[in-house]
Design a protein around this motif. Structure first.
Motif, PDB file in Angstrom:
ATOM      1  N   LYS A  50      46.959 -18.593  22.110  1.00  0.00           N
ATOM      2  CA  LYS A  50      47.192 -17.711  23.240  1.00  0.00           C
ATOM      3  C   LYS A  50      47.143 -18.432  24.577  1.00  0.00           C
ATOM      4  N   HIS A  51      46.492 -19.564  24.665  1.00  0.00           N
ATOM      5  CA  HIS A  51      46.368 -20.214  25.958  1.00  0.00           C
ATOM      6  C   HIS A  51      46.997 -21.600  26.007  1.00  0.00           C
ATOM      7  N   ILE A  52      46.527 -22.499  25.209  1.00  0.00           N
ATOM      8  CA  ILE A  52      47.010 -23.874  25.283  1.00  0.00           C
ATOM      9  C   ILE A  52      48.506 -23.941  24.971  1.00  0.00           C
ATOM     10  N   VAL A  54      50.832 -21.483  24.746  1.00  0.00           N
ATOM     11  CA  VAL A  54      51.664 -20.658  25.625  1.00  0.00           C
ATOM     12  C   VAL A  54      51.739 -21.271  27.015  1.00  0.00           C
ATOM     13  N   ASP A  55      50.603 -21.725  27.546  1.00  0.00           N
ATOM     14  CA  ASP A  55      50.583 -22.318  28.884  1.00  0.00           C
ATOM     15  C   ASP A  55      51.421 -23.589  28.975  1.00  0.00           C
ATOM     16  N   ARG A  56      51.513 -24.311  27.896  1.00  0.00           N
ATOM     17  CA  ARG A  56      52.284 -25.565  27.902  1.00  0.00           C
ATOM     18  C   ARG A  56      53.723 -25.336  27.451  1.00  0.00           C
ATOM     19  N   ASP A  57      54.089 -24.080  27.316  1.00  0.00           N
ATOM     20  CA  ASP A  57      55.456 -23.697  26.960  1.00  0.00           C
ATOM     21  C   ASP A  57      55.925 -24.373  25.666  1.00  0.00           C
ATOM     22  N   GLU A 115      38.670 -18.293  25.445  1.00  0.00           N
ATOM     23  CA  GLU A 115      39.177 -17.972  26.779  1.00  0.00           C
ATOM     24  C   GLU A 115      38.377 -18.680  27.863  1.00  0.00           C
ATOM     25  N   VAL A 118      39.354 -22.362  28.108  1.00  0.00           N
ATOM     26  CA  VAL A 118      40.648 -22.533  28.762  1.00  0.00           C
ATOM     27  C   VAL A 118      40.506 -22.317  30.254  1.00  0.00           C
ATOM     28  N   ARG A 119      39.818 -21.306  30.669  1.00  0.00           N
ATOM     29  CA  ARG A 119      39.656 -21.032  32.102  1.00  0.00           C
ATOM     30  C   ARG A 119      38.946 -22.169  32.815  1.00  0.00           C
ATOM     31  N   VAL A 122      41.410 -25.003  33.278  1.00  0.00           N
ATOM     32  CA  VAL A 122      42.415 -24.695  34.281  1.00  0.00           C
ATOM     33  C   VAL A 122      41.845 -24.836  35.678  1.00  0.00           C
TER      34      VAL A 122
END
Length: 124
Positions: A50-52, A54-57, A115, A118-119, A122
């Motif tokens: 959900k984070h790594i 998705v955030d890195r496309d 989560e 990840v936060r 970031v």
């Protein structure tokens, strides 16, 4: 093609779940392997998928494979429910309650932990 991707990754998630179940056997009827598999799946789904990814496309099909396939194959509601019912059937009511509480609260905790990690990355 998506079916093949999900099936491919689910194979590896399922194998890991099986290995955890045999390497971490039940202790006094308490299903440690299923609990650990579900915790790991909750954390990986939250943090990695959900984070790594998705955030890195990352490619959507890889996300589908890792999320739905691997994490879906690793985690298991059916084993969770069956283990809980078996504890009740064996009149291990305290262990059944502990297992249910640990599964739900622990699963939520590991999603939250993913989560938080990840936060923090970031914001650095």
């Amino acid at each position: 093609m998506n079916y093949v991707i999900v099936a491919f990754f689910a194979f590896f998630g399922g194998i890991l779940r099986y290995l955890l179940a045999i390497e971490l056997p039940k202790i006094d009827l308490f299903p440690i392997g299923t609990l650990v598999a579900n915790y790991l799946g909750c954390f990986l789904f939250s943090w990695l998928v959900k984070h790594i990814m998705v955030d890195r496309d990352i490619n959507g099909r890889l996300i589908l494979g890792v999320g739905t396939g691997f994490c879906g194959g690793l985690t298991t509601f059916s084993s969770f429910a069956l283990d809980a019912v078996q504890l009740v059937q064996q009149q291990a009511y305290g262990l059944a309650f502990l297992y249910l509480a640990a599964s739900i609260i622990g699963g939520l905790f590991f999603v939250w932990l993913g989560e938080v990690i990840v936060r923090r990355r970031v914001s650095e």
